[in-house]
Design a protein around this motif. Structure first.
Motif, PDB file in Angstrom:
ATOM      1  N   SER A   9      44.641  35.774  43.248  1.00 23.64           N
ATOM      2  CA  SER A   9      43.914  36.227  44.429  1.00 23.64           C
ATOM      3  C   SER A   9      43.851  35.231  45.570  1.00 23.64           C
ATOM      4  CB  SER A   9      42.488  36.613  44.035  1.00 23.64           C
ATOM      5  OG  SER A   9      42.524  37.680  43.127  1.00 23.64           O
ATOM      6  N   SER A  10      43.994  33.941  45.299  1.00 18.35           N
ATOM      7  CA  SER A  10      43.861  32.961  46.376  1.00 18.35           C
ATOM      8  C   SER A  10      44.824  31.798  46.187  1.00 18.35           C
ATOM      9  CB  SER A  10      42.421  32.443  46.450  1.00 18.35           C
ATOM     10  OG  SER A  10      42.094  31.748  45.272  1.00 18.35           O
ATOM     11  N   GLU A  11      45.005  31.048  47.276  1.00 14.93           N
ATOM     12  CA  GLU A  11      45.949  29.930  47.298  1.00 14.93           C
ATOM     13  C   GLU A  11      45.613  28.839  46.291  1.00 14.93           C
ATOM     14  OE1 GLU A  11      48.842  29.333  48.847  1.00 14.93           O
ATOM     15  OE2 GLU A  11      48.798  31.334  49.719  1.00 14.93           O
ATOM     16  N   ASP A  12      44.314  28.636  46.005  1.00 10.79           N
ATOM     17  CA  ASP A  12      43.946  27.549  45.106  1.00 10.79           C
ATOM     18  C   ASP A  12      44.052  27.924  43.629  1.00 10.79           C
ATOM     19  OD1 ASP A  12      41.825  29.282  45.473  1.00 10.79           O
ATOM     20  OD2 ASP A  12      40.300  27.754  45.116  1.00 10.79           O
ATOM     21  N   GLN A  13      44.403  29.162  43.331  1.00 10.97           N
ATOM     22  CA  GLN A  13      44.620  29.570  41.938  1.00 10.97           C
ATOM     23  C   GLN A  13      46.097  29.382  41.595  1.00 10.97           C
ATOM     24  OE1 GLN A  13      43.114  33.596  42.332  1.00 10.97           O
ATOM     25  NE2 GLN A  13      41.253  33.038  41.232  1.00 10.97           N
ATOM     26  N   LYS A  30      50.192  35.159  46.282  1.00 14.76           N
ATOM     27  CA  LYS A  30      48.782  34.770  46.231  1.00 14.76           C
ATOM     28  C   LYS A  30      48.076  35.598  47.291  1.00 14.76           C
ATOM     29  CE  LYS A  30      49.593  30.255  44.281  1.00 14.76           C
ATOM     30  NZ  LYS A  30      49.178  28.875  44.217  1.00 14.76           N
ATOM     31  N   ALA A  31      47.534  36.720  46.823  1.00 12.68           N
ATOM     32  CA  ALA A  31      46.873  37.666  47.719  1.00 12.68           C
ATOM     33  C   ALA A  31      45.878  38.490  46.918  1.00 12.68           C
ATOM     34  CB  ALA A  31      47.899  38.584  48.369  1.00 12.68           C
ATOM     35  N   SER A  32      44.857  38.963  47.576  1.00  9.47           N
ATOM     36  CA  SER A  32      43.852  39.787  46.903  1.00  9.47           C
ATOM     37  C   SER A  32      44.464  41.090  46.411  1.00  9.47           C
ATOM     38  CB  SER A  32      42.709  40.095  47.874  1.00  9.47           C
ATOM     39  OG  SER A  32      41.854  41.069  47.315  1.00  9.47           O
ATOM     40  N   ASP A  35      44.021  44.035  48.646  1.00 12.73           N
ATOM     41  CA  ASP A  35      44.900  44.134  49.810  1.00 12.73           C
ATOM     42  C   ASP A  35      46.082  45.032  49.473  1.00 12.73           C
ATOM     43  OD1 ASP A  35      46.402  43.828  52.073  1.00 12.73           O
ATOM     44  OD2 ASP A  35      46.650  41.660  51.896  1.00 12.73           O
ATOM     45  N   ARG A  38      50.802  43.896  50.375  1.00 11.16           N
ATOM     46  CA  ARG A  38      51.237  42.667  49.724  1.00 11.16           C
ATOM     47  C   ARG A  38      52.765  42.597  49.799  1.00 11.16           C
ATOM     48  NH1 ARG A  38      48.789  43.593  44.161  1.00 11.16           N
ATOM     49  NH2 ARG A  38      48.296  45.645  44.924  1.00 11.16           N
ATOM     50  N   ARG A 142      30.566  32.318  57.092  1.00  6.79           N
ATOM     51  CA  ARG A 142      31.853  31.633  57.079  1.00  6.79           C
ATOM     52  C   ARG A 142      32.123  31.008  58.448  1.00  6.79           C
ATOM     53  NH1 ARG A 142      37.058  35.077  56.821  1.00  6.79           N
ATOM     54  NH2 ARG A 142      38.327  33.574  57.865  1.00  6.79           N
TER      55      ARG A 142
END
Length: 193
Positions: A9-13, A30-32, A35, A38, A142
């Motif tokens: 889901s994210s860049e840090d995973q 790396k995307a939700s 979304d 993709r 945010r």
């Protein structure tokens, strides 16, 4: 051909737990999962051909929205592509000769519904936490990721939204939203309020 689809889901995973050593081709991103746009998934659907098999680590890696998940499977099956989920041990075969397994379809619907329910619960808890933090005055939201002053400067140079978006590496919709906000602020200031 065996094709694998890996997603986090994210860049840090990282994608380490989603291993497909026998895959001939791997699409990853790396995307939700929420979304629907993709790029790697879109490329996979375009790439897959009759007789191919797409393997995905688990249902939630392909999509969290049941309608979207079913649509992706139907698209691939419609092209003659088999879709397999490793964790759930579910396979959806393609082709006229393939016998549609009603139990597998039932499991797919149930698991996708539970994943969607879980996502809704997480969102609800997140919203409740944010509301409590706002009430205590500790939630600031945010931080903006787009420099409003830079957008205004580029607009002042006569650039349009498309060119501003290209230069800043952001979406046009974001530029339009910021420009609308800047216009509202200018109108208020000029109007004396």
């Amino acid at each position: 051909m065996m094709i694998a689809y890996r997603r986090v889901s994210s860049e840090d995973q990282n994608l380490d737990r989603q291993q497909f050593p026998d895959a001939d081709k791997v699409f990853e991103e790396k995307a939700s999962g929420a979304d629907r746009n993709r790029p790697a998934l879109r490329d996979l659907i375009d790439f897959a051909r009759d007789g191919d098999e797409v393997q995905v680590h688990s249902l939630d890696r392909l999509g969290r929205d049941m309608r979207d998940l079913l649509d992706i499977i139907e698209k691939l099956n419609g092209k003659g592509v088999t879709v397999s989920f490793v964790t759930e041990r579910l396979t959806f075969k393609a082709g006229k000769d393939a016998v549609d397994d009603p139990f597998a379809r039932l499991q797919l619907h149930m698991m996708a519904a539970f994943a969607q329910f879980e996502r809704s619960i997480i969102r609800k808890r997140q919203r409740e936490g944010i509301d409590r933090a706002k009430a205590r005055g500790v939630y600031k939201g945010r931080q903006p990721t787009i420099d409003r002053d830079e957008v205004a400067r580029l607009r002042g140079e006569g650039l349009g939204a498309t060119e501003i978006a290209k230069r800043l590496g952001i979406g046009r919709a974001s530029v339009y939203r910021l420009l609308e906000g800047l216009t509202d602020v200018r109108v208020k200031v000029q109007g004396g309020t």
